[in-house]
Design a protein around this motif. Structure first.
Motif: not given
Length: 226
Positions: A5-7, A20-24, A27-33, A49-53
């Protein structure tokens, strides 16, 4: 094929952003920008495309509500979690916020809210999608032309291809990724099989198939323009 999931995180506070970059992001299944300004966030949303902001209300270049409305104009469906120092207000919902978490917050609480919004997004994946002159109904496997009150039947594979391309709307998708997702890339399936399905799908989707404007072929893959 399981995609992360792209956040997108828009956080002006550099210390909190790195935390937050380090913690979130771990997490498994998450790609954070992560970016530090609303203007940069808007630019990135236009290109990917992002799944969450996750949005900090204290951005120097945008007021939080103005930024939410601008993002809604770019992508009306993306869930938004607002990081705030104050309790939620009705006007924030009007601005397009799906959830609001007050600082300082517990990391587990934040992750629970993130998972909830991502789950809601998964449940909405099978809703209608606008594709050119049509509405795409994946459950019924139909393209609906409401202006002419007609429908076009799609095959199961065509439906799966469209669902995958919609998930990556406006982004390049390699042929190999489509084969992995739709056919689980059996050695018995060739790229010619995929190209045949794309050709037939384009005949149904495009007004002028030879001059495609929605389902576009690019070197090595495809792009669905929404």
């Amino acid at each position: 094929m399981n995609f992360k999931k792209n956040i997108l995180l828009v956080e002006a506070d550099e210390v909190l952003r790195k935390c937050l970059v380090e913690l979130v992001g771990s997490q498994e299944g998450i790609l954070l920008t992560a970016v530090g300004s609303g203007a940069e966030g808007l630019r990135i949303i236009q290109d990917d495309h992002f799944d969450l902001l996750i949005l900090d209300e204290l951005n120097l270049d945008f007021k939080n509500i103005e930024l939410c409305r601008a993002i809604r104009f770019q992508d009306s469906l993306i869930p938004i979690i607002l990081l705030s120092k104050n309790q939620a207000l009705d006007k924030d919902i009007d601005g397009g916020v799906n959830d609001r978490i007050v600082k300082p917050f517990n990391f587990r609480d934040l992750m629970a809210r993130i998972r909830l919004q991502l789950t809601k997004g998964n449940q909405a994946e099978d809703s209608y999608h606008r594709l050119g002159p049509y509405k795409f109904d994946p459950n019924a496997q139909l393209l609906l032309d409401l202006s002419e009150d007609k429908s076009i039947r799609l095959t199961e594979k065509e439906t799966s291809i469209l669902k995958f391309l919609i998930y990556h709307a406006n982004s390049f998708v390699a042929r190999g990724d489509l084969l992995d997702e739709v056919w689980e890339y059996s050695s018995e399936i060739s790229t010619h099989t995929l190209e045949t399905h794309i050709y037939k799908l384009r005949q149904k989707l495009e007004i002028h198939p030879s001059q495609a404007k929605i389902l576009v072929t690019e070197p090595g893959g495809y792009r669905l323009i929404i």
